[in-house]
Design a protein around this motif. Structure first.
Motif, PDB file in Angstrom:
ATOM      1  N   ALA A   1       0.828  -1.208   0.000  1.00  0.00           N
ATOM      2  CA  ALA A   1       0.000   0.000   0.000  1.00  0.00           C
ATOM      3  C   ALA A   1       0.861   1.257   0.000  1.00  0.00           C
ATOM      4  O   ALA A   1       0.578   2.225  -0.717  1.00  0.00           O
ATOM      5  N   CYS A   2       1.921   1.255   0.798  1.00  0.00           N
ATOM      6  CA  CYS A   2       2.800   2.429   0.877  1.00  0.00           C
ATOM      7  C   CYS A   2       3.524   2.683  -0.446  1.00  0.00           C
ATOM      8  O   CYS A   2       3.925   3.818  -0.726  1.00  0.00           O
ATOM      9  N   CYS A   3       3.710   1.629  -1.228  1.00  0.00           N
ATOM     10  CA  CYS A   3       4.455   1.748  -2.482  1.00  0.00           C
ATOM     11  C   CYS A   3       3.546   1.689  -3.698  1.00  0.00           C
ATOM     12  O   CYS A   3       4.001   1.375  -4.804  1.00  0.00           O
ATOM     13  N   HIS A   4       2.281   2.005  -3.520  1.00  0.00           N
ATOM     14  CA  HIS A   4       1.330   1.914  -4.628  1.00  0.00           C
ATOM     15  C   HIS A   4       1.747   2.846  -5.769  1.00  0.00           C
ATOM     16  O   HIS A   4       2.144   3.993  -5.535  1.00  0.00           O
ATOM     17  N   PRO A   5       1.685   2.376  -7.015  1.00  0.00           N
ATOM     18  CA  PRO A   5       2.093   3.209  -8.156  1.00  0.00           C
ATOM     19  C   PRO A   5       1.310   4.512  -8.287  1.00  0.00           C
ATOM     20  O   PRO A   5       1.782   5.450  -8.947  1.00  0.00           O
ATOM     21  N   ALA A   6       0.125   4.586  -7.677  1.00  0.00           N
ATOM     22  CA  ALA A   6      -0.659   5.819  -7.770  1.00  0.00           C
ATOM     23  C   ALA A   6      -0.051   6.950  -6.949  1.00  0.00           C
ATOM     24  O   ALA A   6      -0.390   8.115  -7.154  1.00  0.00           O
ATOM     25  N   LEU A   7       0.840   6.618  -6.021  1.00  0.00           N
ATOM     26  CA  LEU A   7       1.527   7.638  -5.229  1.00  0.00           C
ATOM     27  C   LEU A   7       2.779   8.088  -5.962  1.00  0.00           C
ATOM     28  O   LEU A   7       3.369   7.344  -6.734  1.00  0.00           O
ATOM     29  N   THR A   8       3.201   9.321  -5.710  1.00  0.00           N
ATOM     30  CA  THR A   8       4.440   9.797  -6.315  1.00  0.00           C
ATOM     31  C   THR A   8       5.622   9.052  -5.703  1.00  0.00           C
ATOM     32  O   THR A   8       5.530   8.557  -4.566  1.00  0.00           O
ATOM     33  N   PRO A   9       6.746   8.946  -6.413  1.00  0.00           N
ATOM     34  CA  PRO A   9       7.908   8.266  -5.839  1.00  0.00           C
ATOM     35  C   PRO A   9       8.333   8.842  -4.492  1.00  0.00           C
ATOM     36  O   PRO A   9       8.681   8.094  -3.574  1.00  0.00           O
ATOM     37  N   ALA A  10       8.290  10.177  -4.355  1.00  0.00           N
ATOM     38  CA  ALA A  10       8.676  10.795  -3.087  1.00  0.00           C
ATOM     39  C   ALA A  10       7.720  10.395  -1.974  1.00  0.00           C
ATOM     40  O   ALA A  10       8.142  10.151  -0.834  1.00  0.00           O
ATOM     41  N   ASP A  11       6.422  10.334  -2.283  1.00  0.00           N
ATOM     42  CA  ASP A  11       5.436   9.950  -1.279  1.00  0.00           C
ATOM     43  C   ASP A  11       5.599   8.484  -0.893  1.00  0.00           C
ATOM     44  O   ASP A  11       5.407   8.110   0.266  1.00  0.00           O
ATOM     45  N   ARG A  12       5.947   7.638  -1.854  1.00  0.00           N
ATOM     46  CA  ARG A  12       6.157   6.218  -1.548  1.00  0.00           C
ATOM     47  C   ARG A  12       7.307   6.049  -0.550  1.00  0.00           C
ATOM     48  O   ARG A  12       7.217   5.260   0.390  1.00  0.00           O
ATOM     49  N   VAL A  13       8.388   6.793  -0.781  1.00  0.00           N
ATOM     50  CA  VAL A  13       9.535   6.697   0.127  1.00  0.00           C
ATOM     51  C   VAL A  13       9.140   7.159   1.527  1.00  0.00           C
ATOM     52  O   VAL A  13       9.454   6.495   2.530  1.00  0.00           O
ATOM     53  N   ALA A  14       8.457   8.294   1.621  1.00  0.00           N
ATOM     54  CA  ALA A  14       8.053   8.833   2.927  1.00  0.00           C
ATOM     55  C   ALA A  14       7.118   7.872   3.651  1.00  0.00           C
ATOM     56  O   ALA A  14       7.280   7.607   4.846  1.00  0.00           O
ATOM     57  N   MET A  15       6.130   7.331   2.929  1.00  0.00           N
ATOM     58  CA  MET A  15       5.172   6.415   3.542  1.00  0.00           C
ATOM     59  C   MET A  15       5.860   5.127   3.999  1.00  0.00           C
ATOM     60  O   MET A  15       5.555   4.584   5.067  1.00  0.00           O
ATOM     61  N   THR A  16       6.784   4.631   3.205  1.00  0.00           N
ATOM     62  CA  THR A  16       7.480   3.396   3.554  1.00  0.00           C
ATOM     63  C   THR A  16       8.312   3.577   4.818  1.00  0.00           C
ATOM     64  O   THR A  16       8.284   2.731   5.725  1.00  0.00           O
ATOM     65  N   LEU A  17       9.057   4.672   4.895  1.00  0.00           N
ATOM     66  CA  LEU A  17       9.874   4.916   6.083  1.00  0.00           C
ATOM     67  C   LEU A  17       9.007   5.149   7.315  1.00  0.00           C
ATOM     68  O   LEU A  17       9.336   4.695   8.417  1.00  0.00           O
ATOM     69  N   ARG A  18       7.885   5.844   7.127  1.00  0.00           N
ATOM     70  CA  ARG A  18       7.039   6.186   8.275  1.00  0.00           C
ATOM     71  C   ARG A  18       6.255   4.982   8.786  1.00  0.00           C
ATOM     72  O   ARG A  18       6.192   4.757  10.000  1.00  0.00           O
ATOM     73  N   PHE A  19       5.670   4.195   7.883  1.00  0.00           N
ATOM     74  CA  PHE A  19       4.756   3.149   8.310  1.00  0.00           C
ATOM     75  C   PHE A  19       5.318   1.741   8.152  1.00  0.00           C
ATOM     76  O   PHE A  19       5.230   0.942   9.084  1.00  0.00           O
ATOM     77  N   ALA A  20       5.899   1.415   7.005  1.00  0.00           N
ATOM     78  CA  ALA A  20       6.459   0.073   6.840  1.00  0.00           C
ATOM     79  C   ALA A  20       7.700  -0.117   7.707  1.00  0.00           C
ATOM     80  O   ALA A  20       7.949  -1.202   8.226  1.00  0.00           O
ATOM     81  N   ALA A  21       8.493   0.958   7.870  1.00  0.00           N
ATOM     82  CA  ALA A  21       9.676   0.888   8.724  1.00  0.00           C
ATOM     83  C   ALA A  21       9.374   1.321  10.151  1.00  0.00           C
ATOM     84  O   ALA A  21      10.165   1.066  11.055  1.00  0.00           O
ATOM     85  N   GLY A  22       8.246   2.021  10.356  1.00  0.00           N
ATOM     86  CA  GLY A  22       7.855   2.407  11.708  1.00  0.00           C
ATOM     87  C   GLY A  22       8.674   3.520  12.302  1.00  0.00           C
ATOM     88  O   GLY A  22       8.761   3.645  13.535  1.00  0.00           O
ATOM     89  N   ARG A  23       9.272   4.349  11.466  1.00  0.00           N
ATOM     90  CA  ARG A  23      10.138   5.410  11.984  1.00  0.00           C
ATOM     91  C   ARG A  23       9.337   6.619  12.455  1.00  0.00           C
ATOM     92  O   ARG A  23       8.312   6.970  11.868  1.00  0.00           O
ATOM     93  N   ASP A  24       9.846   7.264  13.478  1.00  0.00           N
ATOM     94  CA  ASP A  24       9.271   8.486  14.024  1.00  0.00           C
ATOM     95  C   ASP A  24       9.243   9.580  12.954  1.00  0.00           C
ATOM     96  O   ASP A  24      10.123   9.653  12.093  1.00  0.00           O
ATOM     97  N   THR A  25       8.228  10.430  13.012  1.00  0.00           N
ATOM     98  CA  THR A  25       8.081  11.504  12.030  1.00  0.00           C
ATOM     99  C   THR A  25       9.337  12.352  11.923  1.00  0.00           C
ATOM    100  O   THR A  25       9.807  12.678  10.831  1.00  0.00           O
ATOM    101  N   ARG A  26       9.891  12.712  13.059  1.00  0.00           N
ATOM    102  CA  ARG A  26      11.091  13.570  13.043  1.00  0.00           C
ATOM    103  C   ARG A  26      12.287  12.848  12.445  1.00  0.00           C
ATOM    104  O   ARG A  26      13.115  13.451  11.754  1.00  0.00           O
ATOM    105  N   VAL A  27      12.385  11.553  12.706  1.00  0.00           N
ATOM    106  CA  VAL A  27      13.486  10.772  12.144  1.00  0.00           C
ATOM    107  C   VAL A  27      13.370  10.720  10.620  1.00  0.00           C
ATOM    108  O   VAL A  27      14.353  10.926   9.900  1.00  0.00           O
ATOM    109  N   VAL A  28      12.157  10.465  10.124  1.00  0.00           N
ATOM    110  CA  VAL A  28      11.956  10.398   8.673  1.00  0.00           C
ATOM    111  C   VAL A  28      12.249  11.745   8.029  1.00  0.00           C
ATOM    112  O   VAL A  28      12.882  11.818   6.971  1.00  0.00           O
ATOM    113  N   ALA A  29      11.799  12.814   8.654  1.00  0.00           N
ATOM    114  CA  ALA A  29      12.058  14.154   8.123  1.00  0.00           C
ATOM    115  C   ALA A  29      13.563  14.399   8.017  1.00  0.00           C
ATOM    116  O   ALA A  29      14.054  14.939   7.019  1.00  0.00           O
ATOM    117  N   ASP A  30      14.301  13.979   9.026  1.00  0.00           N
ATOM    118  CA  ASP A  30      15.751  14.159   9.012  1.00  0.00           C
ATOM    119  C   ASP A  30      16.393  13.310   7.921  1.00  0.00           C
ATOM    120  O   ASP A  30      17.282  13.771   7.193  1.00  0.00           O
TER     121      ASP A  30
END
Length: 415
Positions: free
Chosen positions: A116-145
């Motif tokens: 779901a996080c890597c769905h082709p309907a999302l932009t590549p940048a959004d896929r990366v952000a969603m994957t790090l945030r939810f599939a990897a479970g990283r804190d918002t601040r960590v992903v932003a950094d």
């Protein structure tokens, strides 16, 4: 939403969010419910003591809070009809089972979240952000950094992606057959992008980010564990492990990049190299071997060479030509030319680089100008090498790489 007090590691948080999302079909509801469950744990555990199975406790409480939220919004009937949610059993036991472990349900939850996080309907940048945030479970601040973004910018990106998932009705279920293979390609591409961004940063001062490359390796291991029979998941993990094995020798003490030919190979990680070689050989023998399996094989040829001079460049050139059937971008075309030049002689490499220079894809591609500079320098053409280094420095890159290129420019223009 700000993250709750830290009582969960990233791996456990990702598993719980995946379980709740797949059960309720809503990332926001999963996040909110887990957030409330964690806060309840923070309030109650100091007095009552930590339960024997904290993860199962949090899952049970989060699910109940999710049900309560659905009831409050008067959506229970619709949600049950759409998602076939099964209410908690009357004996009070919670059917967590595999959902917090490594069984089939847990496997499906994690894979569904990644897809779901890597769905082709999302932009590549959004896929990366969603994957790090939810599939990897990283804190918002960590992903932003990690992504060199402000927290508000990252939150906007994630909100946009979640809204698109809701609007398009993207399912949190694992597809089957060919559909799964197609969606896995997108997952693997996102993991590859995360790794390459950490391997050589396109901006900022640092040349590498170990936290990004390590996260990509962790995700690659996860996907391989979920889909061990896939040649491409096996090939990607092999590629990342063999590349990561070089990490101790890739930068100087002050962070400047060290080219492959100058790396001290005794510093390469033997553990990662050996694991990667086994996986690369396995991927090459599996049905469906394509891009990542081929790249894993290329990395294996580099890893097996005791010195740079011993590298089997002819084999690498052949593998790159095969890779070109699947990947036709400038990176693969340039790598093919470099391999041919090493195999057939620098003069031949220079001629092929000149041919690439007539194409529109390479004038703004920094690695191309670096390759020309290195080739001209080794041929003794210091003037053309200097020109290529100057052009490379005009193009975007990280600060550590800039300093390295400036050193090389100074060397070829000295005296």
């Amino acid at each position: 939403m700000s993250d709750p007090p830290v009582v969960l590691d990233a791996e456990t948080r990702a598993r719980l969010i995946a379980t709740l999302t797949r059960r309720f079909g809503d990332i926001d509801l999963a996040e909110d419910s887990l957030h409330e469950a964690v806060l309840q744990a923070v309030r109650t555990w100091p007095g009552s003591g930590e339960p024997d199975n904290p993860v199962a406790w949090l899952t049970t409480v989060a699910k109940r809070k999710a049900f309560d939220a659905v009831r409050r919004e008067d959506l229970l009937a619709r949600k049950i009809a759409e998602l076939h949610i099964v209410q908690d059993r009357p004996d009070g036991a919670d059917p967590v089972g595999d959902a917090v472990g490594e069984g089939q349900a847990g496997r499906d939850d994690r894979l569904a979240m990644l897809i779901a996080c890597c769905h082709p309907a999302l932009t590549p940048a959004d896929r990366v952000a969603m994957t790090l945030r939810f599939a990897a479970g990283r804190d918002t601040r960590v992903v932003a950094d990690l992504l060199l973004l402000s927290v508000p910018t990252l939150q906007q990106r994630i909100t946009r992606a979640k809204r698109r998932i809701r609007t398009l009705g993207i399912s949190f279920a694992v597809p089957g057959g060919e559909a799964l293979a197609e969606r896995l390609d997108s997952v693997l591409k996102v993991i590859y992008l995360i790794y390459t961004d950490g391997f050589a940063r396109s901006t900022g001062q640092a040349h590498v980010r170990d936290d990004l490359t390590e996260e990509a390796v962790r995700l690659a291991r996860l996907v391989h564990r979920l889909e061990p029979g896939s040649a491409e998941t096996t090939g990607l993990l092999a590629l990342l492990l063999l590349t990561e094995a070089r990490r101790p020798a890739r930068v100087t003490a002050d962070g400047r990049p060290v080219p492959l030919e100058h790396q001290d190979r005794t510093r390469w990680s033997a553990r990662l190299r050996d694991e990667g070689l086994v996986l690369a050989e396995r991927a090459a023998r599996m049905a469906g071997a394509r891009s990542y399996a081929i790249q894993g094989a290329i990395a294996a040829v580099h890893a097996e060479a005791p010195t740079f001079a011993d590298t089997d460049w002819r084999q690498i050139a052949v593998l790159y030509r095969i890779l070109g059937r699947y990947e036709s971008g400038p990176a693969v075309r340039l790598a093919t030319v470099i391999a041919v030049g090493r195999a057939e002689g620098l003069q031949r490499g220079s001629e092929l680089l000149d041919e690439l220079s007539t194409g529109k894809d390479f004038d703004d591609y920094r690695p191309f100008h670096v390759a020309r500079a290195v080739t001209y320098r080794e041929l003794g053409d210091r003037k053309r090498a200097a020109s290529a280094y100057r052009r490379a420095l005009e193009l975007p890159g990280n600060g550590a790489e800039d300093r390295f290129l400036e050193d090389m420019l100074s060397e070829v223009t000295r005296g």
